[in-house]
Design an enzyme around this catalytic site. Structure first.
Site, short mmCIF file in Angstrom:
data_model
loop_
_atom_site.label_atom_id
_atom_site.label_comp_id
_atom_site.label_asym_id
_atom_site.label_seq_id
_atom_site.Cartn_x
_atom_site.Cartn_y
_atom_site.Cartn_z
N ASN A 77 0.83 -1.22 0.00
CA ASN A 77 0.00 0.00 0.00
C ASN A 77 0.86 1.26 0.00
OD1 ASN A 77 -2.57 -1.37 0.28
ND2 ASN A 77 -1.89 -1.86 2.35
N HIS A 109 -14.73 -2.09 5.26
CA HIS A 109 -13.56 -2.76 5.85
C HIS A 109 -13.94 -3.42 7.19
CE1 HIS A 109 -9.54 -2.92 7.83
NE2 HIS A 109 -9.19 -3.27 6.61
N GLU A 114 -16.39 4.44 2.42
CA GLU A 114 -14.93 4.56 2.21
C GLU A 114 -14.66 5.38 0.96
OE1 GLU A 114 -12.99 0.69 2.43
OE2 GLU A 114 -14.35 0.11 4.03
N SER A 126 -11.13 -1.00 -0.22
CA SER A 126 -9.80 -1.60 -0.11
C SER A 126 -9.62 -2.84 -0.97
CB SER A 126 -9.48 -1.93 1.35
OG SER A 126 -10.47 -2.76 1.89
N ASP A 146 -14.05 6.74 5.74
CA ASP A 146 -12.75 6.09 5.93
C ASP A 146 -12.01 6.27 4.61
OD1 ASP A 146 -10.70 4.19 5.67
OD2 ASP A 146 -11.70 2.70 6.92
N HIS A 198 -7.34 4.55 1.77
CA HIS A 198 -6.66 4.36 0.48
C HIS A 198 -6.76 5.57 -0.44
CE1 HIS A 198 -5.88 0.14 1.34
NE2 HIS A 198 -7.05 0.16 1.95
N LYS A 249 -0.40 3.84 4.82
CA LYS A 249 -0.56 3.42 3.42
C LYS A 249 0.22 4.39 2.53
CE LYS A 249 -4.57 0.76 4.61
NZ LYS A 249 -4.01 -0.56 4.82
#
Ligand SMILES: Cc1ncc(COP(=O)(O)O)c(C=O)c1O
Length: 387
Positions: free
Chosen positions: A49, A135, A179, A183, A208, A211, A243
């Site tokens: 990541n 997640h 998100e 992910s 969230d 990423h 990440k």
């Protein structure tokens, strides 16, 4: 001793093994972003990541060493006792400046921050509405919270709308959680449309962006900025430093009221040792590089574009981010594909249930700014041989 319990644990392990679902950590001999060495053999790494190559940036490594020398390796306390050093405050202030938010709090991991976010902010009279592909850290937090918990179809605004309407009829306060970049699928919700929907129902939107931070947005501010929103329009944002920023730890950002509340009532914040100050110094340097070195994001985008172009005929999930999934279905097929790639010198992990839904085992390819056009061409050649 405690034989019945041990037998139960062993049975569960045996079951996982029969289903080909046992997982083991891989010990790296060395790590250099795009190259890893495992058991003495070099591999091209498409499994991390470290999207911008910051984990090994010399400036970040130096800042870590200088931070340790200046502030100490460990914080030696929880933040509300003696664990908060000047460098923690500096990191919080930098995040506020970067993301244009009023306050932030630092956490030891994204997992802990998500627990704090949902468990602290949602009450008995609330209902947490989570995307179906959220997640594990969000799902566990929702399950353990006192609030009711429902999931809506992945990135589906009309499904969310129906749930919001139902909750209004039940007079429950909904909190919507999603998100910035999923992910395992690498796709993103339409955040402005989701925010508009939340506003219709006066529902807070919690994001969230593990990423998205660093990777998207003009200075890497993340998915909200990339979609033309201000981060401050979210009720709160969770993102981590492990990440794209290449270090470790996490934060929650938002308004003064939300963060003041988390500071007083967030047990994962209050009763946990504060982040290592040396690590904070490294994160500060990483944010500085991330903001100023746009070439890292540009290179990553070029790599994503090249991969999508070369692999257009492969069974890829629809994603325009650094996370690219190639669906294989069965666990056996995913493991065999991953093993075959290793033979060819490419490290790419098979992702299986329970991380992804049953029957959707896949290869999860993660691209980084450090990959070259040659690396990506080689990867696609090898992937083509698998299908
Ligand atoms: C979407 C998402 N949220 C939260 C986390 C947890 O973050 P951390 O690894 O910092 O605990 C992860 C990491 O796997 C993630 O992918």
């Amino acid at each position: 001793m405690a034989q019945a319990k041990l037998t139960q644990l062993q049975q569960a392990l045996n079951e996982r093994a029969t289903q080909q679902l046992l997982r083991h950590p891989v010990t790296l001999d060395s790590y250099n972003g795009r190259d890893i060495t495992v058991n003495g053999r070099h591999y091209l790494n498409f499994s991390g990541n470290d999207y911008l190559g910051l984990a090994t940036a010399p400036e970040v490594l130096q800042a870590f060493a200088d931070g340790a020398a200046k502030y100490g390796a460990g914080s030696s306390g929880s933040p509300l006792l003696t664990g908060q050093h000047k460098v923690h405050q500096q990191l919080s202030d930098t995040l506020c400046d970067w993301l244009e938010v009023e306050r932030t709090l630092l956490f030891s991991s994204g997992f802990a921050a998500n627990q704090a976010m949902l468990l602290t902010l949602a009450d008995q009279q609330d209902v947490l509405l989570l995307d179906k592909l959220s997640h594990a850290s969000l799902i566990d937090a929702a399950r353990h919270s006192n609030a009711h918990f429902k999931r809506f179809a992945h990135n589906d605004l009309s499904a969310l709308n129906s749930l919001l309407a139902q909750q209004r009829a039940l007079a429950q306060q909904p909190l919507v959680v999603t998100e910035g970049v999923f992910s395992m699928d690498g796709d993103s919700p339409d955040l402005p449309a989701m925010l508009a929907l939340c506003q219709q129902y006066d529902a807070p939107l919690l994001l969230d962006d593990a990423h998205g931070l660093g990777v998207s947005g003009p200075e890497g501010q993340g998915s909200a900025a990339a979609q033309g929103m201000a981060t401050s329009e979210l009720f709160c944002l969770m993102a981590n430093f492990g990440k794209a920023l290449g270090v470790g730890g996490a934060f929650i950002a938002g308004s003064k009221t939300v963060l003041d509340y988390l500071e007083q009532f967030g047990r994962h914040y209050i009763y946990s040792t504060a982040l290592s100050p040396a690590l904070c110094a490294a994160v500060l340097k990483s944010i500085e590089l991330c903001r100023s070195q746009n070439w890292r994001r540009e290179q990553l985008q070029q790599n994503i574009g090249l991969f999508r172009k070369l692999a257009a005929d492969l069974p890829l999930l629809s994603s325009h981010t650094a996370i690219q999934g190639m669906l294989l279905g069965s666990n056996e097929r995913a493991i065999a594909a991953s093993d075959q790639l290793k033979q060819a010198g490419i490290w790419l992990s098979a992702i299986r249930p329970p991380t992804v839904p049953a029957g959707s085992a896949r290869l999860r390819i993660t691209l980084s700014s450090q990959h070259t056009a040659h690396d990506i061409t080689l990867l696609v050649q090898q992937l083509r041989q698998l299908v």
